[in-house]
Design a protein around this motif. Structure first.
Motif, PDB file in Angstrom:
ATOM      1  N   ALA A 219       0.832  -1.198   0.000  1.00 48.24           N
ATOM      2  CA  ALA A 219       0.000   0.000   0.000  1.00 48.24           C
ATOM      3  C   ALA A 219       0.873   1.257   0.000  1.00 48.24           C
ATOM      4  N   GLN A 220       1.977   1.244   0.761  1.00 51.02           N
ATOM      5  CA  GLN A 220       2.890   2.387   0.786  1.00 51.02           C
ATOM      6  C   GLN A 220       3.523   2.598  -0.583  1.00 51.02           C
ATOM      7  N   TYR A 221       3.921   1.526  -1.222  1.00 51.38           N
ATOM      8  CA  TYR A 221       4.540   1.599  -2.545  1.00 51.38           C
ATOM      9  C   TYR A 221       3.568   2.198  -3.563  1.00 51.38           C
ATOM     10  N   ILE A 222       2.328   1.724  -3.549  1.00 49.76           N
ATOM     11  CA  ILE A 222       1.321   2.223  -4.489  1.00 49.76           C
ATOM     12  C   ILE A 222       1.033   3.692  -4.221  1.00 49.76           C
ATOM     13  N   GLN A 223       0.943   4.064  -2.921  1.00 49.96           N
ATOM     14  CA  GLN A 223       0.691   5.453  -2.570  1.00 49.96           C
ATOM     15  C   GLN A 223       1.832   6.350  -3.034  1.00 49.96           C
ATOM     16  N   ARG A 224       3.074   5.866  -2.887  1.00 44.31           N
ATOM     17  CA  ARG A 224       4.245   6.626  -3.329  1.00 44.31           C
ATOM     18  C   ARG A 224       4.193   6.851  -4.846  1.00 44.31           C
ATOM     19  N   LEU A 225       3.801   5.804  -5.593  1.00 40.84           N
ATOM     20  CA  LEU A 225       3.691   5.952  -7.052  1.00 40.84           C
ATOM     21  C   LEU A 225       2.610   6.975  -7.422  1.00 40.84           C
ATOM     22  N   ARG A 226       1.493   6.943  -6.715  1.00 47.50           N
ATOM     23  CA  ARG A 226       0.415   7.890  -7.011  1.00 47.50           C
ATOM     24  C   ARG A 226       0.818   9.315  -6.661  1.00 47.50           C
ATOM     25  N   ASP A 227       1.568   9.472  -5.563  1.00 53.59           N
ATOM     26  CA  ASP A 227       2.038  10.812  -5.186  1.00 53.59           C
ATOM     27  C   ASP A 227       2.996  11.363  -6.228  1.00 53.59           C
ATOM     28  N   LEU A 228       3.909  10.511  -6.717  1.00 59.82           N
ATOM     29  CA  LEU A 228       4.837  10.964  -7.740  1.00 59.82           C
ATOM     30  C   LEU A 228       4.130  11.311  -9.045  1.00 59.82           C
TER      31      LEU A 228
END
Length: 64
Positions: free
Chosen positions: A52-61
């Motif tokens: 979930a953190q990885y996906i959130q990081r991708l969406r933020d970028l």
């Protein structure tokens, strides 16, 4: 158990393709792989949070 009805005069390759597609969609392979080895609930939860953190990081970028 997956049942694939074969129509009259249908090619066996086409029926196999339908079987493979249905097999993938039902998630049988993932279920078999997950049952092969026991995974502690704490480890599973940690992996889920990391994903979930990885996906959130991708969406933020993507939004920057």
């Amino acid at each position: 158990m997956l049942i694939i009805p074969i129509k009259e005069g249908e090619n066996i390759d086409r029926a196999l393709k339908r079987y493979k597609r249905k097999f993938d969609r039902t998630g049988t392979k993932r279920q078999l792989q997950s049952r092969k080895q026991f995974l502690k609930p704490s480890v599973a939860n940690r992996a889920q949070k990391q994903k979930a953190q990885y996906i959130q990081r991708l969406r933020d970028l993507e939004n920057i």
